[in-house]
Design a protein around this motif. Structure first.
Motif, mmCIF file in Angstrom:
data_model
loop_
_atom_site.group_PDB
_atom_site.id
_atom_site.type_symbol
_atom_site.label_atom_id
_atom_site.label_comp_id
_atom_site.label_asym_id
_atom_site.label_seq_id
_atom_site.Cartn_x
_atom_site.Cartn_y
_atom_site.Cartn_z
ATOM 1 N N GLU A 172 0.806 -1.218 0.000
ATOM 2 C CA GLU A 172 0.000 0.000 0.000
ATOM 3 C C GLU A 172 0.846 1.278 0.000
ATOM 4 O O GLU A 172 0.299 2.372 -0.131
ATOM 5 N N LEU A 173 2.161 1.137 0.160
ATOM 6 C CA LEU A 173 3.084 2.281 0.177
ATOM 7 C C LEU A 173 2.695 3.313 1.237
ATOM 8 O O LEU A 173 2.781 4.526 1.027
ATOM 9 N N GLN A 174 2.268 2.813 2.390
ATOM 10 C CA GLN A 174 1.906 3.681 3.498
ATOM 11 C C GLN A 174 3.128 3.965 4.371
ATOM 12 O O GLN A 174 4.122 3.241 4.345
ATOM 13 N N SER A 175 3.035 5.028 5.165
ATOM 14 C CA SER A 175 4.029 5.296 6.184
ATOM 15 C C SER A 175 3.638 4.513 7.434
ATOM 16 O O SER A 175 2.545 4.711 7.974
ATOM 17 N N VAL A 176 4.505 3.601 7.852
ATOM 18 C CA VAL A 176 4.180 2.687 8.950
ATOM 19 C C VAL A 176 5.243 2.819 10.046
ATOM 20 O O VAL A 176 6.441 2.755 9.765
ATOM 21 N N GLY A 177 4.795 3.002 11.269
ATOM 22 C CA GLY A 177 5.696 3.033 12.408
ATOM 23 C C GLY A 177 5.536 1.778 13.242
ATOM 24 O O GLY A 177 4.533 1.063 13.128
ATOM 25 N N LEU A 196 4.758 9.085 16.419
ATOM 26 C CA LEU A 196 3.975 7.917 16.818
ATOM 27 C C LEU A 196 2.495 8.274 16.937
ATOM 28 O O LEU A 196 1.624 7.484 16.580
ATOM 29 N N TRP A 197 2.216 9.448 17.451
ATOM 30 C CA TRP A 197 0.829 9.858 17.631
ATOM 31 C C TRP A 197 0.094 9.942 16.292
ATOM 32 O O TRP A 197 -1.042 9.481 16.166
ATOM 33 N N ASP A 198 0.734 10.551 15.303
ATOM 34 C CA ASP A 198 0.052 10.864 14.047
ATOM 35 C C ASP A 198 0.460 9.981 12.873
ATOM 36 O O ASP A 198 0.034 10.226 11.744
ATOM 37 N N CYS A 199 1.296 8.981 13.114
ATOM 38 C CA CYS A 199 1.716 8.096 12.025
ATOM 39 C C CYS A 199 0.483 7.481 11.356
ATOM 40 O O CYS A 199 -0.432 7.007 12.040
ATOM 41 N N PRO A 200 0.410 7.497 10.008
ATOM 42 C CA PRO A 200 -0.771 6.951 9.333
ATOM 43 C C PRO A 200 -1.102 5.524 9.744
ATOM 44 O O PRO A 200 -2.267 5.158 9.859
ATOM 45 N N CYS A 201 -0.084 4.690 9.970
ATOM 46 C CA CYS A 201 -0.287 3.309 10.399
ATOM 47 C C CYS A 201 0.760 2.980 11.459
ATOM 48 O O CYS A 201 1.911 3.384 11.342
ATOM 49 N N LEU A 202 0.357 2.227 12.474
ATOM 50 C CA LEU A 202 1.288 1.925 13.566
ATOM 51 C C LEU A 202 1.143 0.473 14.003
ATOM 52 O O LEU A 202 0.026 -0.050 14.130
ATOM 53 N N GLU A 228 -4.436 6.408 23.569
ATOM 54 C CA GLU A 228 -5.803 6.933 23.599
ATOM 55 C C GLU A 228 -6.066 7.866 22.413
ATOM 56 O O GLU A 228 -7.143 7.838 21.810
ATOM 57 N N TYR A 229 -5.083 8.678 22.079
ATOM 58 C CA TYR A 229 -5.227 9.585 20.932
ATOM 59 C C TYR A 229 -5.483 8.804 19.653
ATOM 60 O O TYR A 229 -6.392 9.126 18.875
ATOM 61 N N ARG A 230 -4.699 7.768 19.419
ATOM 62 C CA ARG A 230 -4.873 6.988 18.194
ATOM 63 C C ARG A 230 -6.227 6.273 18.181
ATOM 64 O O ARG A 230 -6.856 6.128 17.133
ATOM 65 N N LEU A 231 -6.667 5.827 19.352
ATOM 66 C CA LEU A 231 -7.957 5.150 19.423
ATOM 67 C C LEU A 231 -9.106 6.110 19.148
ATOM 68 O O LEU A 231 -10.045 5.782 18.416
ATOM 69 N N THR A 232 -9.046 7.316 19.710
ATOM 70 C CA THR A 232 -10.132 8.278 19.503
ATOM 71 C C THR A 232 -10.137 8.813 18.075
ATOM 72 O O THR A 232 -11.194 9.092 17.519
ATOM 73 N N GLN A 233 -8.944 8.934 17.473
ATOM 74 C CA GLN A 233 -8.856 9.417 16.090
ATOM 75 C C GLN A 233 -9.084 8.299 15.074
ATOM 76 O O GLN A 233 -9.124 8.562 13.879
ATOM 77 N N ARG A 234 -9.212 7.086 15.560
ATOM 78 C CA ARG A 234 -9.449 5.906 14.713
ATOM 79 C C ARG A 234 -8.360 5.748 13.655
ATOM 80 O O ARG A 234 -8.638 5.438 12.490
ATOM 81 N N LEU A 235 -7.125 5.962 14.065
ATOM 82 C CA LEU A 235 -5.989 5.780 13.171
ATOM 83 C C LEU A 235 -5.622 4.301 13.123
ATOM 84 O O LEU A 235 -5.635 3.618 14.157
ATOM 85 N N PRO A 236 -5.320 3.766 11.948
ATOM 86 C CA PRO A 236 -4.972 2.348 11.831
ATOM 87 C C PRO A 236 -3.841 1.958 12.778
ATOM 88 O O PRO A 236 -2.717 2.451 12.657
ATOM 89 N N THR A 237 -4.147 1.077 13.712
ATOM 90 C CA THR A 237 -3.183 0.645 14.717
ATOM 91 C C THR A 237 -3.422 -0.826 15.008
ATOM 92 O O THR A 237 -4.522 -1.202 15.422
ATOM 93 N N VAL A 238 -2.427 -1.668 14.767
ATOM 94 C CA VAL A 238 -2.571 -3.090 15.051
ATOM 95 C C VAL A 238 -1.789 -3.398 16.321
ATOM 96 O O VAL A 238 -0.587 -3.142 16.413
ATOM 97 N N ILE A 239 -2.507 -3.893 17.328
ATOM 98 C CA ILE A 239 -1.972 -4.067 18.683
ATOM 99 C C ILE A 239 -1.980 -5.548 19.029
ATOM 100 O O ILE A 239 -2.971 -6.239 18.802
ATOM 101 N N SER A 240 -0.865 -6.027 19.574
ATOM 102 C CA SER A 240 -0.822 -7.408 20.056
ATOM 103 C C SER A 240 -0.794 -7.405 21.576
ATOM 104 O O SER A 240 -0.128 -6.570 22.197
ATOM 105 N N ILE A 241 -1.541 -8.314 22.176
ATOM 106 C CA ILE A 241 -1.573 -8.433 23.627
ATOM 107 C C ILE A 241 -1.509 -9.922 23.962
ATOM 108 O O ILE A 241 -2.371 -10.697 23.552
ATOM 109 N N GLU A 242 -0.461 -10.315 24.669
ATOM 110 C CA GLU A 242 -0.203 -11.726 24.940
ATOM 111 C C GLU A 242 -0.712 -12.106 26.320
ATOM 112 O O GLU A 242 -0.189 -11.653 27.339
ATOM 113 N N ARG A 243 -1.775 -12.897 26.333
ATOM 114 C CA ARG A 243 -2.351 -13.492 27.534
ATOM 115 C C ARG A 243 -3.050 -12.496 28.458
ATOM 116 O O ARG A 243 -4.110 -12.795 28.991
#
Length: 282
Positions: A172-177, A196-202, A228-243
């Motif tokens: 997709e040629l996106q900017s990803v952090g 990190l706050w405003d990165c198009p994808c994180l 919280e900022y990324r969640l409220t702005q609905r910015l693409p963010t993929v989060i992993s949480i183990e257990r």
């Protein structure tokens, strides 16, 4: 006193004089500048662009230009000088470059995919065999808000997380952090980085409780504000949480609620046959 009268006379003369007409024309068509700029752009492309823009009149009442305004001219130049160098061809060349990025060859804002996950691809997801893989695949193709992937090491959650990152960055040629949760909690300055706050994808790895040496919870502080900022702005963010359960992360109830309202998927352990069925999980 002898020089007062002449000086006063000159001052009065200047104050009564009519202001000179502005040398800046109100329209580009009336501008007095070298009309040979199209030839310069055709011959030299972007290399000539800075000089062309510098010569354009810029004042109140006149048109203002930037290099971005003249971007279509560069595409015309590319098609004229090198018909094979189309925007589509340029994008494909950039995809090939990004696919081979390493720490030694990276440029600013390039995403470095960890060596252990360099084989992770969306095509390797077991969408027909493993529940939850289809959710991750669909999110990668049309991301909105956060995807919270719950699982354990044997579930392939980190491989899936980096497969999504690879798709965004290369295809997709996106900017990803990317960043690990523990790092931004322990480094308060890093957590305040607006990149990190405003990165198009994180990619946010390993959301987990962080403990102080005495065994008490560390305050996430700016790390939580960034999340919280990324969640409220609905910015693409993929989060992993183990257990860990979301309520065990020492986050405020508002942040936990936003995570719960995001797209959540729970991955089960992958069996031997499932791991061997896809190269990325071996």
């Amino acid at each position: 006193m002898q020089g007062t009268a002449p000086t006063l006379t000159r001052q009065l003369a200047r104050s009564n004089a009519q202001p000179p007409e502005s040398p800046i024309p109100p329209h580009l068509t009336d501008a007095e500048w070298d009309p040979g700029w199209p030839d310069e752009l055709v011959a030299h492309g972007r290399e000539a662009l800075a000089g062309v823009v510098a010569k354009l009149p810029e004042a109140e009442g006149a048109w203002r230009f930037s290099a971005g305004d003249l971007a279509p001219l560069e595409e015309a130049w590319l098609a004229e000088v090198d018909p094979e160098r189309t925007p589509e061809a340029e994008q494909e060349a950039e995809r090939r470059r990004r696919a081979g990025v390493t720490k030694k060859t990276r440029i600013f804002h390039d995403l470095i995919i960890p060596e252990r996950h360099r084989r992770a691809r969306l095509a390797g997801l077991r969408v027909q065999q493993v529940p939850g893989h289809q959710v991750c695949f669909d999110y990668a193709k049309a991301p909105e808000g956060a995807l919270v992937i719950h699982g354990e090491l044997a579930s392939g959650m980190f491989q899936i997380q980096w497969a999504i990152a690879h798709h965004w960055f290369v295809e997709e040629l996106q900017s990803v952090g990317s960043v690990e949760w523990r790092d931004v909690v322990e480094d308060n300055l890093m957590a305040q980085n607006r990149g990190l706050w405003d990165c198009p994808c994180l990619v946010l790895e390993s959301l987990c409780p962080v403990f102080l040496p005495d065994g008490t919870y560390a305050d996430p502080c700016y790390a939580e504000r960034m999340l919280e900022y990324r969640l409220t702005q609905r910015l693409p963010t993929v989060i992993s949480i183990e257990r860990d359960d979301l309520k065990m992360l020492n986050l405020r109830s508002r942040t936990v609620h936003l995570l719960e309202q995001s797209r959540n998927v729970v991955l089960s352990r992958l069996g031997k046959a499932e791991r061997e069925g896809s190269e990325m999980f071996r």
